[in-house]
Scaffold this motif. Sequence first.
Motif, PDB file in Angstrom:
ATOM      1  N   THR A 181       0.849  -1.186   0.000  1.00  0.00           N
ATOM      2  CA  THR A 181       0.000   0.000   0.000  1.00  0.00           C
ATOM      3  C   THR A 181       0.888   1.239   0.000  1.00  0.00           C
ATOM      4  OG1 THR A 181      -0.106   0.011   2.425  1.00  0.00           O
ATOM      5  CG2 THR A 181      -1.874  -1.150   1.239  1.00  0.00           C
ATOM      6  N   VAL A 182       0.280   2.384  -0.245  1.00  0.00           N
ATOM      7  CA  VAL A 182       1.012   3.650  -0.212  1.00  0.00           C
ATOM      8  C   VAL A 182       1.246   4.044   1.240  1.00  0.00           C
ATOM      9  CG1 VAL A 182       0.995   6.075  -0.889  1.00  0.00           C
ATOM     10  CG2 VAL A 182      -0.012   4.361  -2.405  1.00  0.00           C
ATOM     11  N   THR A 183       2.497   4.251   1.605  1.00  0.00           N
ATOM     12  CA  THR A 183       2.867   4.570   2.983  1.00  0.00           C
ATOM     13  C   THR A 183       3.317   6.025   3.103  1.00  0.00           C
ATOM     14  OG1 THR A 183       5.170   3.891   2.655  1.00  0.00           O
ATOM     15  CG2 THR A 183       3.595   2.182   3.311  1.00  0.00           C
ATOM     16  N   GLU A 184       3.573   6.443   4.333  1.00  0.00           N
ATOM     17  CA  GLU A 184       4.056   7.802   4.561  1.00  0.00           C
ATOM     18  C   GLU A 184       5.426   8.010   3.923  1.00  0.00           C
ATOM     19  OE1 GLU A 184       4.025   8.735   8.682  1.00  0.00           O
ATOM     20  OE2 GLU A 184       1.856   8.522   8.908  1.00  0.00           O
ATOM     21  N   GLU A 185       6.264   6.968   3.924  1.00  0.00           N
ATOM     22  CA  GLU A 185       7.578   7.071   3.292  1.00  0.00           C
ATOM     23  C   GLU A 185       7.466   7.318   1.797  1.00  0.00           C
ATOM     24  OE1 GLU A 185       6.690   4.793   5.405  1.00  0.00           O
ATOM     25  OE2 GLU A 185       8.001   5.175   7.140  1.00  0.00           O
ATOM     26  N   ASP A 186       6.410   6.776   1.169  1.00  0.00           N
ATOM     27  CA  ASP A 186       6.218   6.986  -0.264  1.00  0.00           C
ATOM     28  C   ASP A 186       5.891   8.444  -0.581  1.00  0.00           C
ATOM     29  OD1 ASP A 186       6.644   4.292  -0.912  1.00  0.00           O
ATOM     30  OD2 ASP A 186       4.566   3.788  -0.414  1.00  0.00           O
ATOM     31  N   TRP A 187       5.313   9.156   0.364  1.00  0.00           N
ATOM     32  CA  TRP A 187       5.012  10.570   0.160  1.00  0.00           C
ATOM     33  C   TRP A 187       6.273  11.426   0.260  1.00  0.00           C
ATOM     34  CZ3 TRP A 187       0.473  12.775  -1.403  1.00  0.00           C
ATOM     35  CH2 TRP A 187      -0.655  11.948  -1.397  1.00  0.00           C
ATOM     36  N   GLU A 188       7.310  10.874   0.896  1.00  0.00           N
ATOM     37  CA  GLU A 188       8.539  11.636   1.097  1.00  0.00           C
ATOM     38  C   GLU A 188       9.545  11.443  -0.040  1.00  0.00           C
ATOM     39  OE1 GLU A 188      10.022  10.412   4.852  1.00  0.00           O
ATOM     40  OE2 GLU A 188       8.334  11.258   6.000  1.00  0.00           O
ATOM     41  N   GLY A 189       9.494  10.325  -0.759  1.00  0.00           N
ATOM     42  CA  GLY A 189      10.441  10.123  -1.843  1.00  0.00           C
ATOM     43  C   GLY A 189      10.531   8.665  -2.245  1.00  0.00           C
ATOM     44  N   PRO A 190      11.395   8.351  -3.200  1.00  0.00           N
ATOM     45  CA  PRO A 190      12.402   9.245  -3.804  1.00  0.00           C
ATOM     46  C   PRO A 190      11.847  10.264  -4.792  1.00  0.00           C
ATOM     47  CG  PRO A 190      12.504   7.078  -4.809  1.00  0.00           C
ATOM     48  CD  PRO A 190      11.536   6.958  -3.672  1.00  0.00           C
ATOM     49  N   LEU A 191      10.690   9.985  -5.409  1.00  0.00           N
ATOM     50  CA  LEU A 191      10.071  10.965  -6.301  1.00  0.00           C
ATOM     51  C   LEU A 191       9.313  11.974  -5.456  1.00  0.00           C
ATOM     52  CD1 LEU A 191       9.714  11.489  -9.373  1.00  0.00           C
ATOM     53  CD2 LEU A 191       7.528  10.306  -9.217  1.00  0.00           C
ATOM     54  N   PRO A 192       9.591  13.269  -5.589  1.00  0.00           N
ATOM     55  CA  PRO A 192       8.981  14.267  -4.703  1.00  0.00           C
ATOM     56  C   PRO A 192       7.492  14.430  -4.952  1.00  0.00           C
ATOM     57  CG  PRO A 192      10.215  15.356  -6.448  1.00  0.00           C
ATOM     58  CD  PRO A 192      10.502  13.890  -6.572  1.00  0.00           C
ATOM     59  N   SER A 193       6.738  14.518  -3.853  1.00  0.00           N
ATOM     60  CA  SER A 193       5.294  14.765  -3.946  1.00  0.00           C
ATOM     61  C   SER A 193       4.953  16.201  -3.607  1.00  0.00           C
ATOM     62  CB  SER A 193       4.540  13.813  -2.997  1.00  0.00           C
ATOM     63  OG  SER A 193       4.972  13.994  -1.663  1.00  0.00           O
ATOM     64  N   VAL A 194       5.976  17.038  -3.431  1.00  0.00           N
ATOM     65  CA  VAL A 194       5.788  18.464  -3.144  1.00  0.00           C
ATOM     66  C   VAL A 194       6.223  19.250  -4.370  1.00  0.00           C
ATOM     67  CG1 VAL A 194       6.426  20.390  -1.657  1.00  0.00           C
ATOM     68  CG2 VAL A 194       6.198  18.096  -0.691  1.00  0.00           C
ATOM     69  N   LEU A 195       5.389  20.167  -4.810  1.00  0.00           N
ATOM     70  CA  LEU A 195       5.681  20.948  -6.002  1.00  0.00           C
ATOM     71  C   LEU A 195       6.932  21.794  -5.801  1.00  0.00           C
ATOM     72  CD1 LEU A 195       2.139  22.190  -7.117  1.00  0.00           C
ATOM     73  CD2 LEU A 195       3.520  20.391  -8.144  1.00  0.00           C
ATOM     74  N   THR A 196       7.730  21.878  -6.861  1.00  0.00           N
ATOM     75  CA  THR A 196       8.917  22.728  -6.859  1.00  0.00           C
ATOM     76  C   THR A 196       8.632  23.961  -7.685  1.00  0.00           C
ATOM     77  OG1 THR A 196      10.368  20.793  -6.673  1.00  0.00           O
ATOM     78  CG2 THR A 196      11.362  22.850  -7.450  1.00  0.00           C
ATOM     79  N   LYS A 197       8.792  25.119  -7.055  1.00  0.00           N
ATOM     80  CA  LYS A 197       8.555  26.366  -7.762  1.00  0.00           C
ATOM     81  C   LYS A 197       9.811  26.739  -8.539  1.00  0.00           C
ATOM     82  CE  LYS A 197       5.197  28.209  -4.460  1.00  0.00           C
ATOM     83  NZ  LYS A 197       4.851  29.345  -3.558  1.00  0.00           N
ATOM     84  N   GLY A 198       9.612  27.064  -9.791  1.00  0.00           N
ATOM     85  CA  GLY A 198      10.734  27.451 -10.640  1.00  0.00           C
ATOM     86  C   GLY A 198      10.407  28.708 -11.425  1.00  0.00           C
ATOM     87  N   ILE A 199      11.405  29.222 -12.134  1.00  0.00           N
ATOM     88  CA  ILE A 199      11.255  30.436 -12.937  1.00  0.00           C
ATOM     89  C   ILE A 199      10.963  30.051 -14.379  1.00  0.00           C
ATOM     90  CG2 ILE A 199      12.372  32.540 -13.737  1.00  0.00           C
ATOM     91  CD1 ILE A 199      14.111  32.480 -11.262  1.00  0.00           C
TER      92      ILE A 199
END
Length: 237
Positions: A181-199
Motif C-alpha cells: 500500500t502507499v505509505t508515509e515514506e512513499d510521500w517523502e520520496g524518492p520521487l517528490p510529492s511536493v511541487l517545486t517552484k521554478g522560474i
Amino acid sequence: AGGGGECGGPASPSAPPGSPVVLETVLPAPAEEANGTEGVKTPKVNCEERNVTGLGNATLQILNVSQASQSLELDLMEFLNPNGSDCTLVLFYTPWCRFSASLAPHFNSLPRAFPTLRFLALDASQHSSLSTRFGTVAVPNILLFQGAKPMARFNHTDRTLETLKDFIFNQTGIEAKGDVTVTEEDWEGPLPSVLTKGIDWLLLFSLLFLASFVMYATVRTESIRWLIPGQEHEHQE
C-alpha cells in the motif's frame, strides 16, 4: 488520490534527434476482470523477471538530469538494457506539475509491489529530445519498456497504485504483491510529492522583450512621425 489531468508539454518538439515513437494506446482493464480467472489473458509483453535474490529493498531510480543532454540519453539507453528482454516502467514527470506530484507516492510504492521489474523516473523538462522521441507532449507520462523498446503507454486518467497494478498485470501477466500500500515514506520520496517552484524563463524573456519594445516605441514616437509622408507638412501648417 492520484488525480486525473495533465500538465502542458515540458519541452519544444523542434529539432528532434529521431522520429517520435508511435505507441498503441492501452487502457488498463477493470480490476475485477484482471483478478478473475476468466479474465486472465496472454500477456502482451513477455518480460524477463530479474533475480531479486541478494538484492536489497527495491526502490525507484531517478535518472540524473544534471549531465549533458547526450550523456543523459546514453544513460537512459544503458539503464534500459537494449540487448535484454527485462521490463522497465518509465515515468516522465516535471517537478512543477501538480499531477506529477500527486502521482509520486503511488509510483514510489510500485517497486515493492513488483520487485522483479525496474522502475525509473525522468524529469522531462530537462531533456527535450527524449520527450520528443517518445511522444511526451504532456506530463505525467508513463511508458512500459521491454529492453529499450517502448511497448505500451499508460492512458488512464485515474493514476493510483491500483490502476498502475492493473496496467502492469494486463501487459505483463506479473501479479503484484497483495500487501503493498502507499505509505508515509512513499510521500517523502524518492520521487517528490511536493511541487517545486521554478522560474519560467521563456515567459520572463517575453515580458522583458515586450517592455523594451514599448519603451523604444514611446521614445521614438516623434522621430517616426517625421518619417511618415505628409506629417511634416501638416506640422508646419
